[in-house]
Design a protein around this motif. Structure first.
Motif, mmCIF file in Angstrom:
data_model
loop_
_atom_site.group_PDB
_atom_site.id
_atom_site.type_symbol
_atom_site.label_atom_id
_atom_site.label_comp_id
_atom_site.label_asym_id
_atom_site.label_seq_id
_atom_site.Cartn_x
_atom_site.Cartn_y
_atom_site.Cartn_z
ATOM 1 N N THR A 177 -8.157 10.903 -3.287
ATOM 2 C CA THR A 177 -6.638 11.337 -3.493
ATOM 3 C C THR A 177 -6.098 12.249 -2.473
ATOM 4 O O THR A 177 -5.203 12.154 -2.371
ATOM 5 C CB THR A 177 -6.662 12.409 -4.939
ATOM 6 N N ALA A 178 -7.112 12.946 -1.764
ATOM 7 C CA ALA A 178 -6.675 13.794 -0.802
ATOM 8 C C ALA A 178 -6.093 13.110 0.376
ATOM 9 O O ALA A 178 -4.983 13.567 1.051
ATOM 10 C CB ALA A 178 -7.807 14.713 -0.214
ATOM 11 N N ASN A 179 -6.549 11.702 0.530
ATOM 12 C CA ASN A 179 -6.094 10.838 1.498
ATOM 13 C C ASN A 179 -4.803 10.166 1.088
ATOM 14 O O ASN A 179 -3.840 10.062 2.245
ATOM 15 C CB ASN A 179 -6.721 9.569 1.858
ATOM 16 N N ILE A 180 -4.722 9.876 0.078
ATOM 17 C CA ILE A 180 -3.261 9.527 -0.441
ATOM 18 C C ILE A 180 -2.132 10.729 -0.286
ATOM 19 O O ILE A 180 -1.103 10.236 0.197
ATOM 20 C CB ILE A 180 -3.232 9.150 -1.993
ATOM 21 N N ILE A 181 -2.632 11.945 -0.688
ATOM 22 C CA ILE A 181 -1.511 12.979 -0.355
ATOM 23 C C ILE A 181 -1.413 13.494 1.004
ATOM 24 O O ILE A 181 -0.085 13.511 1.545
ATOM 25 C CB ILE A 181 -2.039 14.296 -1.195
ATOM 26 N N LYS A 182 -2.263 13.058 1.805
ATOM 27 C CA LYS A 182 -1.830 13.438 3.262
ATOM 28 C C LYS A 182 -1.370 12.369 3.833
ATOM 29 O O LYS A 182 -0.347 12.624 4.498
ATOM 30 C CB LYS A 182 -3.476 13.446 4.019
ATOM 31 N N ALA A 183 -1.674 11.195 3.313
ATOM 32 C CA ALA A 183 -0.701 9.943 4.027
ATOM 33 C C ALA A 183 0.716 9.969 3.699
ATOM 34 O O ALA A 183 1.926 9.695 4.299
ATOM 35 C CB ALA A 183 -1.364 8.618 3.680
ATOM 36 N N THR A 184 0.901 10.447 2.276
ATOM 37 C CA THR A 184 2.365 10.780 1.607
ATOM 38 C C THR A 184 2.972 11.721 2.641
ATOM 39 O O THR A 184 4.183 11.453 2.974
ATOM 40 C CB THR A 184 2.174 10.990 0.381
ATOM 41 N N LEU A 185 2.285 12.815 2.939
ATOM 42 C CA LEU A 185 2.909 14.003 3.846
ATOM 43 C C LEU A 185 3.412 13.669 4.860
ATOM 44 O O LEU A 185 4.352 13.835 5.562
ATOM 45 C CB LEU A 185 1.977 15.156 3.248
ATOM 46 N N ASN A 234 0.849 -1.152 -0.081
ATOM 47 C CA ASN A 234 0.008 -0.250 0.057
ATOM 48 C C ASN A 234 0.853 1.258 -0.006
ATOM 49 O O ASN A 234 0.442 2.286 -0.158
ATOM 50 C CB ASN A 234 -0.830 0.206 1.154
ATOM 51 N N ALA A 235 2.031 1.170 0.040
ATOM 52 C CA ALA A 235 2.918 2.431 -0.193
ATOM 53 C C ALA A 235 3.108 2.821 -1.509
ATOM 54 O O ALA A 235 3.756 3.728 -1.785
ATOM 55 C CB ALA A 235 4.350 2.163 0.372
ATOM 56 N N ILE A 236 2.730 2.040 -2.290
ATOM 57 C CA ILE A 236 2.482 2.232 -3.729
ATOM 58 C C ILE A 236 1.103 2.933 -4.127
ATOM 59 O O ILE A 236 0.176 2.383 -3.655
ATOM 60 C CB ILE A 236 2.578 1.125 -4.639
ATOM 61 N N ALA A 237 1.046 3.969 -4.993
ATOM 62 C CA ALA A 237 -0.073 4.714 -5.271
ATOM 63 C C ALA A 237 -0.195 5.092 -6.751
ATOM 64 O O ALA A 237 0.775 5.328 -7.077
ATOM 65 C CB ALA A 237 -0.524 5.827 -4.650
ATOM 66 N N TYR A 238 -1.365 5.001 -7.343
ATOM 67 C CA TYR A 238 -1.369 5.277 -8.781
ATOM 68 C C TYR A 238 -2.656 6.311 -9.105
ATOM 69 O O TYR A 238 -3.621 6.156 -8.483
ATOM 70 C CB TYR A 238 -2.020 3.857 -9.386
ATOM 71 N N PHE A 239 -2.260 7.602 -9.643
ATOM 72 C CA PHE A 239 -3.325 8.283 -10.075
ATOM 73 C C PHE A 239 -3.395 8.334 -11.408
ATOM 74 O O PHE A 239 -2.509 8.405 -12.182
ATOM 75 C CB PHE A 239 -2.527 9.763 -9.699
ATOM 76 N N ASP A 240 -4.581 8.067 -11.899
ATOM 77 C CA ASP A 240 -4.800 7.690 -13.353
ATOM 78 C C ASP A 240 -5.963 8.387 -13.842
ATOM 79 O O ASP A 240 -7.005 8.708 -13.329
ATOM 80 C CB ASP A 240 -4.946 6.030 -13.704
ATOM 81 N N HIS A 241 -6.085 8.594 -15.153
ATOM 82 C CA HIS A 241 -7.102 9.372 -16.018
ATOM 83 C C HIS A 241 -7.177 8.748 -17.267
ATOM 84 O O HIS A 241 -6.098 8.924 -17.880
ATOM 85 C CB HIS A 241 -7.361 10.833 -15.595
ATOM 86 N N SER A 271 -7.138 1.426 6.650
ATOM 87 C CA SER A 271 -7.177 1.862 5.210
ATOM 88 C C SER A 271 -7.567 3.336 4.721
ATOM 89 O O SER A 271 -8.216 3.709 5.932
ATOM 90 C CB SER A 271 -8.534 0.892 4.521
ATOM 91 N N LEU A 272 -7.177 3.481 3.888
ATOM 92 C CA LEU A 272 -7.627 5.131 3.540
ATOM 93 C C LEU A 272 -8.844 5.213 2.695
ATOM 94 O O LEU A 272 -9.175 6.512 2.627
ATOM 95 C CB LEU A 272 -6.337 5.608 2.241
ATOM 96 N N LYS A 273 -9.502 4.325 2.747
ATOM 97 C CA LYS A 273 -10.723 4.318 2.158
ATOM 98 C C LYS A 273 -11.915 4.018 3.137
ATOM 99 O O LYS A 273 -12.857 4.865 2.782
ATOM 100 C CB LYS A 273 -11.141 3.070 1.162
ATOM 101 N N THR A 274 -11.886 3.734 4.416
ATOM 102 C CA THR A 274 -12.766 3.105 5.154
ATOM 103 C C THR A 274 -13.381 4.647 5.646
ATOM 104 O O THR A 274 -14.619 4.532 6.272
ATOM 105 C CB THR A 274 -12.321 2.221 6.363
ATOM 106 N N GLY A 330 3.217 10.406 6.586
ATOM 107 C CA GLY A 330 3.393 8.987 6.633
ATOM 108 C C GLY A 330 2.501 8.120 7.796
ATOM 109 O O GLY A 330 2.602 7.144 8.154
ATOM 110 N N LYS A 331 1.439 8.849 7.753
ATOM 111 C CA LYS A 331 0.104 8.402 8.585
ATOM 112 C C LYS A 331 -1.203 8.097 7.650
ATOM 113 O O LYS A 331 -1.384 8.954 6.955
ATOM 114 C CB LYS A 331 -0.306 9.208 9.819
ATOM 115 N N PRO A 332 -1.940 7.084 8.108
ATOM 116 C CA PRO A 332 -1.577 5.981 8.933
ATOM 117 C C PRO A 332 -0.402 5.034 8.431
ATOM 118 O O PRO A 332 -0.062 4.208 9.436
ATOM 119 C CB PRO A 332 -2.984 5.000 8.940
#
Lengths: 248, 766
Positions: free
Chosen positions: B418-426, B150-157, B403-406, B428-430
């Protein structure tokens, strides 16, 4: 005699610029010149209310084209053929001329001397001088007469996403353009001061027509300021063609 | 010296010099005359006449109109609509026409590039495809090993991103399919209609029958400025057949100009208007009783809950004329059920109330009985091609403990917010996120607070992107993969399930230029290098032919019949046979499922904080010549609209001394400043908001035409809220004031605020 014409329905037009781009693609019109353009007007107050409309513009193929009159190129005799009847007519023309059988205003590029007179004269800004060529030439909309000759319709008409452009022969009473002009009251973009019989007509709500005419109808007879070429220059240019030495 | 300049000079002064120059260049060499075509051979016919035509599918936006590419001497000269297409026919929009310039843009990414300077600095070295892909594989495996999948994220369109998504899925991460499309655009409207009508009335497509409507209602939708050809066609066809139009918008947009009733609403109060209309139609018995009785659930609860919302109350909140409000709703009710209440498309406006606003629109639609009838919302007619085995990865359920989704009950189905992915990256939490892959989207011009996004990028171990042109996100990447354009590649089969269903394929019109590769090729290579069991087909044609086979087709056969296969549709239902795809089979005016998730089962008025004193709200929208931030560098489109203008109310402008065409800098509530931007002073803008066309003000010097042209709305949107249903980010919750000639100007308050609406308070930092 035929007169090809176009009606643009502003009630349908959403100002998407597809027409301008299809024309650019079709004729490889270099940036930043335009044969066909969309100018966004408003939102502005008009006597009939707030209006946000567009001026989809192109050469008007006028009844009395001033661009033709100011062309200084030597006149030659050309033969024209009526595409419908095959009738033939001979006419003296400069480099830019109005086709007697279709009413389309065209340029004979090989004889255009690139002086820019016609560009300066057009009150609609419909012509440009392509200075990106080694030898600048005037250029503008042809109503896609080349495509019409091959059974196609003008590129801008074909691409218009809402079918706001209607092209046809105004002299044909059965044509859609005739009906829109004579029965639905489509209007020419002209003014008291400048009335040279443009053959692009606009349909629309009062407020939109009002804004279009206030902002875009020409009020100045620009061609009267075009003094053809300065004395001597024309002779010089002609001499250049012939490769003769020139002393002025 | 150009000849024109020569002519401008005095003839006597430089005749001899000029003469030499003219002769040297062969002045008056015969050029092609206008109108001359007689005797020309097909190859030398003027314009695009006589060109070879290849059917394909457009991707200048996501709408995917069928097109034909016109090719002369191996060069793409023009794009037209596919005349066989039932949706757009021979037409394409301005962007569609300009696809030619995407292919031949000199700024295109030509080969894989690797960053050599600091992130964002913009220094690059050319590398080979093998090296680029090896580096991606190495980093993905390393990050997975060190930090977990889950340390891997994909932004796609979009179409270009779909194949690579399988690679990310295979790593085991749950942070994929986080399309900005959902979390920055259609998430709230999708959730509202999925739970009310049972299907996605508005998503990639919109199933709203404007062409047969007697009344069309647009709330904040500016159809015609956001151009999707078949959609605009249906809209204009409806109007042309006599449909009345009601437009609710703080700005006098292009469709507002066509409206019979225009309501210049206070931004942020749309739900108040909709709730008062719902109450009004119930109180005055203007609703479709038969439809409500037979096909709706929850009417009584709705009736009770909307009672407080009167027209008079809403008029004050919305700053509208109550008589005009009544006139509008009565006009709509009079023509029910054949009314098109547009579901809207871009729906991430204010955060908390976004789903409720669209739910209110959906409820109004139900009360009008505008379901599966001409003019209303209609049913899709899916077109199903065959399957090619092995094109999708089998993913095991792998929801991590955290999970970043729940946090958001409706995110699960759509992806990770996407906001959660950015926050988690920034933070390191959760859990830490250390690698981003980006494909088909410029996230810095899409997701609010790009400053946070850039900080997050700095924390990554590795970031790569796939691009045709290097926007902001690309210059922040470690590796850039050069994409083939949609005109140079095969893609998946494209089906359209609207009023006129069809199937078509995207295929190359010209050969791929430089070292660019198709998305399938890239995904195929990655799968091999990572030993992932997906994409068993060497070439795109192989799986496409397998998918076409059950329809008795192949690429060749499809092309022989013009590239399109059409199907009959069944958009409408009689009331007797009507069954909605919800659990109950009925139209849910009250959404039980929302209640189960501790969310409002009925829409309520939630106040949206108003601008602080001296500020106005920044709203943004589309222009028909551009898509997102990705067409600003297109030579032709750039020429039509090189920069944006900030729409400012004329009274406000007069009070603060700004004239049409003046240059200002915007400053937002967080002190962020914009590029200088031209002001368009107009009576067609409310005084409490300013409007800026989206996607301009590029910060990437690799886009030589678009760089620094105009101002970016996205870089002003630093304040956002997440909606509680899906976790999408609000985009209209930032405020601006203006700076002119170094002086900060306070925006006067011309339309006073009612006490019910609180103001946003700017935190003073010491």
């Amino acid at each position: 005699m035929s007169q090809y014409a176009m009606v643009i329905d502003l009630n349908r037009c959403v100002g998407c610029h597809a027409c301008a781009l299809a024309c650019r693609a079709e004729w490889q019109v270099p940036v930043p010149y335009h044969r066909n353009w969309v100018k966004r007007l408003g939102p502005d107050k008009t006597p009939e209310g707030l209006s946000y409309t567009f001026w989809p513009g192109l050469c008007n193929h006028c009844d009395h084209p001033v661009c033709v009159g100011v062309c200084p190129a030597d006149k030659v005799v050309r033969e024209f053929k009526n595409p419908k009847t095959g009738e033939v007519k001979k006419m003296q023309i400069a480099a830019t001329y109005k086709d007697p059988f279709t009413g389309v205003v065209l340029i004979e590029k090989d004889r255009c001397i690139g002086c820019g007179n016609c560009v300066a004269a057009c009150p609609y800004g419909a012509r440009y001088l392509n200075e990106q060529l080694d030898e600048p030439k005037a250029d503008k909309c042809t109503f896609c007469i080349e495509r019409i000759a091959h059974g196609e319709i003008p590129a801008c008409v074909k691409t218009c996403i809402v079918d706001a452009r209607i092209f046809g022969d105004l002299s044909d009473k059965k044509s859609e353009v005739y009906k829109l002009v004579h029965e639905k009251g489509a209007k020419r973009l002209s003014s008291k001061e400048v009335s040279i019989g443009p053959n692009i007509y606009y349909l629309g709500k009062k407020k939109d027509i009002s804004l279009l005419f206030t902002k875009c109808a020409p009020h100045e007879r620009k061609w009267e300021k075009v003094s053809s070429l300065p004395p001597g220059r024309r002779e010089m240019l002609l001499a250049a063609i012939k490769g003769l030495p020139t002393f002025i | 010296m150009k000849r024109r300049e020569f002519i401008k000079l005095s003839a006597a002064g430089c005749a001899a010099l000029g003469l030499m120059e003219l002769q040297g260049r062969g002045l008056f060499r015969p050029a092609v005359s206008q109108g001359a075509t007689a005797g020309a051979t097909p190859q030398y016919l003027p314009g695009s006449l006589g060109a070879k035509e290849v059917p394909s599918v457009c991707e200048m936006c996501f709408w995917r109109c069928p097109i034909v590419g016109k090719v002369k001497d191996g060069k793409l000269v023009k794009i037209e609509g596919n005349p066989k297409s039932p949706s757009n026919g021979p037409r394409v929009c301005a962007r569609g026409n300009s696809g030619v310039q995407l292919v031949y843009d000199p700024d295109r990414m030509k080969y894989p590039m690797k960053r050599i300077g600091a992130r964002g600095e913009g220094k690059w070295a050319k590398i080979s495809w093998d090296e680029a892909l090896d580096e991606i594989v190495h980093n993905m495996q390393k990050v997975k090993k060190e930090y977990g999948p889950n340390a891997i994220a994909y932004f796609d369109h979009g179409a270009s991103a779909e194949f690579m998504r399988e690679i990310f899925k295979a790593t085991g991460t749950e942070n994929y399919t986080n399309e900005p499309a959902f979390f920055q655009c259609v998430g709230p409207v999708a959730v509202a209609y999925l739970n009310t009508a049972g299907y996605l009335v508005s998503g990639t497509r919109q199933y709203i029958d404007m062409g047969n409507a007697k009344v069309i209602l647009l709330v904040g939708s500016h159809i015609g400025e956001n151009v999707h050809v078949s959609h605009v066609r249906e809209f204009v066809a409806g109007l042309n057949k006599g449909a009345k139009l009601i437009v609710v918008d703080p700005r006098f947009s292009a469709p507002a100009n066509k409206a019979d009733i225009y309501l210049p609403i206070r931004p942020g109060t749309d739900t108040a208007l909709l709730l008062s209309w719902i109450n009004y139609v119930i109180q005055k018995n203007l609703y479709d009783k038969e439809f409500v009785r037979d096909h709706c659930n929850g009417f009584e609860k709705l009736r009770e809950s909307v009672k407080p919302y009167t027209i008079e109350w809403a008029a004050k909140i919305c700053d509208l004329n109550p008589n005009e409000m009544r006139k509008a709703i009565e006009l709509l009710a009079k023509h029910r059920p054949n009314v098109a209440i547009h579901p809207g498309r871009h729906s991430t406006w204010y955060g908390k109330e976004d789903v409720g606003r669209h739910q209110a629109l959906a409820i109004l639609n139900g009360l009008m009985g505008a379901v599966a009838v001409p003019g209303g919302i209609y049913f899709q007619t899916p077109v199903k091609p065959g399957k090619a085995k092995g094109m999708e990865v089998e993913v095991e359920e792998n929801t991590p403990a955290i999970s970043l989704k729940t946090e958001y009950p409706y995110a699960e189905a759509l992806g990770t917010p996407t906001a959660n992915i950015i926050k988690a990256t920034l933070t390191g939490k959760p859990y830490p996120i250390k690698l981003w892959g980006i494909n088909g989207v410029n996230i810095l011009q899409t997701i609010p607070n790009p400053y946070d996004t850039m900080e997050a990028i700095k924390k990554l171990d590795f970031i790569f992107c796939s691009e045709m042109l290097a926007g902001e996100t690309a210059i922040w990447s470690d590796i850039i993969l050069p994409d083939a354009t949609y005109l140079e590649r095969y893609d998946a089969i494209h089906t359209y399930d609207g009023l006129t269903p069809y199937l078509t394929i995207r295929q190359p019109v010209v050969d791929a230029m430089f070292e660019t590769r198709s998305p399938y090729w890239v995904a195929h290579q990655l799968a091999r290098k990572m030993n992932i069991n997906v994409f068993p087909y060497e070439k795109e044609q192989d799986y496409l032919n397998l998918q076409l086979q059950p329809l008795g087709l192949s690429i060749e056969k499809l092309n022989a019949q013009g590239g399109i296969l059409t199907f009959p549709s069944k958009p409408y239902r009689s009331r007797k046979e009507l069954k909605l795809p919800t659990d109950s089979g009925k139209y849910e005016l009250y959404v039980e499922d929302f209640a189960k998730n501790k969310l409002d089962p009925l829409p309520k008025f939630i106040t949206v904080t108003a601008p602080p004193k001296g500020y106005m709200r920044l709203v943004y929208g589309r222009v028909p010549m551009h898509t997102f931030s990705r067409t600003m560098n297109n030579l032709w489109l750039h020429n039509e609209m090189p920069e944006n203008e900030l729409w400012l109310n004329d009274e406000v402008a007069a009070k603060i001394g700004i004239k049409d065409g003046d240059i200002v800098v915007m400053e937002n509530q967080d002190g962020k400043k914009s590029n200088p931007v031209k002001v368009k002073v107009t009576a067609g803008m409310r005084p409490d908001a300013a409007f800026l066309p989206h996607g301009f003000g590029s910060k990437s010097p690799l886009l030589t035409k678009a760089y620094n042209k105009g101002a970016s709305d996205q870089f002003m949107i630093t304040r956002y809220e997440n909606d509680p249903y899906v976790g999408s980010s609000s985009h209209r919750t930032s405020f601006i004031r203006l700076i002119k000639d170094g002086k900060t100007l306070d925006i006067p308050e011309i339309r006073p605020l009612p006490p019910e609406i609180p103001r946003f308070e700017i935190k003073k930092t010491a």
